[in-house]
Scaffold this motif. Structure first.
Motif, mmCIF file in Angstrom:
data_model
loop_
_atom_site.group_PDB
_atom_site.id
_atom_site.type_symbol
_atom_site.label_atom_id
_atom_site.label_comp_id
_atom_site.label_asym_id
_atom_site.label_seq_id
_atom_site.Cartn_x
_atom_site.Cartn_y
_atom_site.Cartn_z
ATOM 1 N N LEU A 60 96.409 89.854 75.523
ATOM 2 C CA LEU A 60 95.740 88.707 76.099
ATOM 3 C C LEU A 60 94.994 88.028 74.962
ATOM 4 C CD1 LEU A 60 94.656 87.170 78.663
ATOM 5 C CD2 LEU A 60 92.741 88.768 78.564
ATOM 6 N N TYR A 61 95.195 86.734 74.793
ATOM 7 C CA TYR A 61 94.588 86.007 73.691
ATOM 8 C C TYR A 61 93.542 85.040 74.226
ATOM 9 C CZ TYR A 61 98.676 87.692 71.196
ATOM 10 O OH TYR A 61 99.636 88.487 70.651
ATOM 11 N N ILE A 62 92.434 84.917 73.511
ATOM 12 C CA ILE A 62 91.414 83.916 73.803
ATOM 13 C C ILE A 62 91.526 82.862 72.714
ATOM 14 C CG2 ILE A 62 88.965 83.462 74.158
ATOM 15 C CD1 ILE A 62 88.665 86.522 74.647
ATOM 16 N N TRP A 63 91.632 81.595 73.127
ATOM 17 C CA TRP A 63 91.841 80.481 72.192
ATOM 18 C C TRP A 63 90.764 79.427 72.371
ATOM 19 C CZ3 TRP A 63 96.068 81.242 69.148
ATOM 20 C CH2 TRP A 63 97.052 82.108 69.626
ATOM 21 N N ASP A 64 90.480 78.694 71.300
ATOM 22 C CA ASP A 64 89.726 77.464 71.495
ATOM 23 C C ASP A 64 90.747 76.346 71.694
ATOM 24 O OD1 ASP A 64 90.641 76.532 69.001
ATOM 25 O OD2 ASP A 64 88.748 76.916 67.989
ATOM 26 N N PHE A 65 90.290 75.149 72.038
ATOM 27 C CA PHE A 65 91.226 74.071 72.373
ATOM 28 C C PHE A 65 91.992 73.532 71.172
ATOM 29 C CE2 PHE A 65 88.934 72.838 76.513
ATOM 30 C CZ PHE A 65 89.759 73.683 77.223
ATOM 31 N N SER A 66 91.577 73.874 69.954
ATOM 32 C CA SER A 66 92.335 73.441 68.781
ATOM 33 C C SER A 66 93.526 74.355 68.524
ATOM 34 C CB SER A 66 91.434 73.406 67.546
ATOM 35 O OG SER A 66 91.148 74.727 67.116
ATOM 36 N N GLY A 67 93.594 75.487 69.238
ATOM 37 C CA GLY A 67 94.678 76.432 69.033
ATOM 38 C C GLY A 67 94.299 77.606 68.159
ATOM 39 N N LYS A 68 93.022 77.708 67.783
ATOM 40 C CA LYS A 68 92.552 78.819 66.965
ATOM 41 C C LYS A 68 92.316 80.040 67.857
ATOM 42 C CE LYS A 68 88.810 80.353 64.035
ATOM 43 N NZ LYS A 68 87.411 80.112 63.680
ATOM 44 N N GLN A 69 92.894 81.164 67.445
ATOM 45 C CA GLN A 69 92.720 82.406 68.192
ATOM 46 C C GLN A 69 91.322 82.961 67.953
ATOM 47 O OE1 GLN A 69 95.890 85.341 67.918
ATOM 48 N NE2 GLN A 69 94.359 86.956 67.953
ATOM 49 N N ILE A 70 90.591 83.236 69.048
ATOM 50 C CA ILE A 70 89.242 83.780 68.961
ATOM 51 C C ILE A 70 89.269 85.298 69.069
ATOM 52 C CG2 ILE A 70 86.984 83.836 70.085
ATOM 53 C CD1 ILE A 70 87.642 80.953 71.059
ATOM 54 N N ALA A 71 90.063 85.816 69.987
ATOM 55 C CA ALA A 71 90.125 87.268 70.181
ATOM 56 C C ALA A 71 91.469 87.637 70.783
ATOM 57 C CB ALA A 71 88.989 87.739 71.082
ATOM 58 N N LYS A 72 91.821 88.886 70.633
ATOM 59 C CA LYS A 72 93.044 89.440 71.193
ATOM 60 C C LYS A 72 92.677 90.739 71.902
ATOM 61 C CE LYS A 72 97.368 91.500 69.589
ATOM 62 N NZ LYS A 72 98.170 91.777 68.388
ATOM 63 N N LEU A 73 93.118 90.867 73.147
ATOM 64 C CA LEU A 73 92.835 92.055 73.934
ATOM 65 C C LEU A 73 94.141 92.722 74.301
ATOM 66 C CD1 LEU A 73 90.690 89.914 76.214
ATOM 67 C CD2 LEU A 73 89.672 91.862 75.125
ATOM 68 N N ASN A 74 94.163 94.020 74.282
ATOM 69 C CA ASN A 74 95.332 94.745 74.774
ATOM 70 C C ASN A 74 95.156 94.936 76.266
ATOM 71 O OD1 ASN A 74 96.630 95.096 72.284
ATOM 72 N ND2 ASN A 74 95.197 96.736 71.783
ATOM 73 N N LEU A 104 83.254 87.632 75.408
ATOM 74 C CA LEU A 104 84.102 86.671 74.698
ATOM 75 C C LEU A 104 84.581 87.162 73.343
ATOM 76 C CD1 LEU A 104 82.417 83.291 75.648
ATOM 77 C CD2 LEU A 104 84.309 84.495 76.749
ATOM 78 N N SER A 105 84.025 88.257 72.859
ATOM 79 C CA SER A 105 84.528 88.834 71.608
ATOM 80 C C SER A 105 85.661 89.819 71.879
ATOM 81 C CB SER A 105 83.396 89.532 70.851
ATOM 82 O OG SER A 105 83.002 90.709 71.545
ATOM 83 N N GLY A 106 85.934 90.098 73.167
ATOM 84 C CA GLY A 106 87.011 90.999 73.519
ATOM 85 C C GLY A 106 86.580 92.421 73.828
ATOM 86 N N ARG A 107 85.273 92.698 73.828
ATOM 87 C CA ARG A 107 84.773 94.030 74.157
ATOM 88 C C ARG A 107 84.664 94.204 75.675
ATOM 89 N NH1 ARG A 107 81.079 93.148 69.558
ATOM 90 N NH2 ARG A 107 79.860 92.080 71.126
ATOM 91 N N LYS A 108 85.077 95.366 76.169
ATOM 92 C CA LYS A 108 84.985 95.662 77.594
ATOM 93 C C LYS A 108 83.517 95.772 77.976
ATOM 94 C CE LYS A 108 87.999 98.514 79.321
ATOM 95 N NZ LYS A 108 88.728 99.728 79.759
ATOM 96 N N ALA A 109 83.091 95.000 78.987
ATOM 97 C CA ALA A 109 81.698 94.999 79.414
ATOM 98 C C ALA A 109 81.491 95.863 80.648
ATOM 99 C CB ALA A 109 81.229 93.567 79.688
ATOM 100 N N LYS A 110 82.392 95.764 81.628
ATOM 101 C CA LYS A 110 82.306 96.605 82.817
ATOM 102 C C LYS A 110 83.643 96.568 83.536
ATOM 103 C CE LYS A 110 79.868 92.973 85.354
ATOM 104 N NZ LYS A 110 78.695 92.666 86.155
ATOM 105 N N GLU A 111 83.806 97.528 84.422
ATOM 106 C CA GLU A 111 85.032 97.597 85.205
ATOM 107 C C GLU A 111 84.731 98.297 86.517
ATOM 108 O OE1 GLU A 111 88.001 100.463 83.585
ATOM 109 O OE2 GLU A 111 86.447 100.814 82.081
ATOM 110 N N PHE A 112 85.528 98.012 87.515
ATOM 111 C CA PHE A 112 85.414 98.720 88.780
ATOM 112 C C PHE A 112 86.720 98.608 89.541
ATOM 113 C CE2 PHE A 112 84.215 94.443 89.945
ATOM 114 C CZ PHE A 112 84.596 94.275 91.266
ATOM 115 N N ARG A 113 86.883 99.485 90.507
ATOM 116 C CA ARG A 113 88.073 99.494 91.356
ATOM 117 C C ARG A 113 87.701 99.071 92.754
ATOM 118 N NH1 ARG A 113 92.615 101.291 89.374
ATOM 119 N NH2 ARG A 113 92.558 102.499 87.468
ATOM 120 N N ILE A 114 88.560 98.229 93.330
ATOM 121 C CA ILE A 114 88.366 97.860 94.725
ATOM 122 C C ILE A 114 88.976 98.950 95.590
ATOM 123 C CG2 ILE A 114 88.401 95.400 94.172
ATOM 124 C CD1 ILE A 114 91.231 95.373 95.601
#
Length: 181
Positions: A60-74, A104-114
């Motif tokens: 999963l890639y995070i981009w700015d609108f110019s097309g610059k990659q900010i972060a990549k998540l597996n 926004l840097s790609g670090r996992k902050a929290k998770e939960f299961r429904i």
């Protein structure tokens, strides 16, 4: 995931984004790059077309609108959304019951299961950003408190699955799109 409009297609071509992973969509129509010619020939509104690019290896890639990659998540999933305050990226998979929040840097902050007997098919945030609404594979709509990660309420919206949920901008109404059998 890469989102944009047709004007950004040139940028993707110039930067060798994997064409076999693009999803071109307009309204309820979704297809791949091969369908783009057909969409253009049949006068689909260009300003309403969007695209995504997700690597087949679950990136999963995070981009700015110019097309610059900010972060990549597996991440191997198919539901991606920004939180209303823009501080988190929320991801889920239609094959799972887990919701994961990344900063926004790609670090996992929290998770939960429904819980409730079905995998996630759609999610949205309430207008105040304090709750997340989930539509699942067994037709249930669930509201979850994001502070304590507890289910607040739920109701049966469809007899099969809830494919989309959307909260009105004023936060007073909920739309559901689903399957009844």
């Amino acid at each position: 995931a890469r989102h944009g409009n047709l004007d950004n297609l040139k940028l993707m071509l110039e930067n060798n984004f994997p064409k076999d992973e693009w999803i071109i969509s307009q309204a309820a129509f979704h297809g791949n790059l091969d369908n783009l010619k057909w969409m253009l020939e049949n006068n689909f509104p260009k300003d309403e077309m969007t695209f995504e690019s997700a690597g087949e290896n679950g990136n999963l890639y995070i981009w700015d609108f110019s097309g610059k990659q900010i972060a990549k998540l597996n991440f191997l999933g198919d539901i991606v959304k920004f939180s209303p305050d823009g501080q988190y990226i929320v991801v889920a998979s239609r094959m799972d019951t887990e919701i994961i929040f990344f900063d926004l840097s790609g670090r996992k902050a929290k998770e939960f299961r429904i819980n409730g007997g079905g995998t996630i098919h759609s999610l949205d945030f309430t207008a105040n950003g304090q709750e997340i609404v989930v539509g699942n594979a067994v037709g249930m709509v669930q509201f979850w408190n994001l502070k304590n990660l507890q289910k607040i309420r739920e109701f049966q919206a469809n007899t099969n699955k809830v494919t989309k949920v959307a909260i009105s901008p004023d936060g007073r109404q909920l739309l559901t799109l689903g399957v009844d059998v």
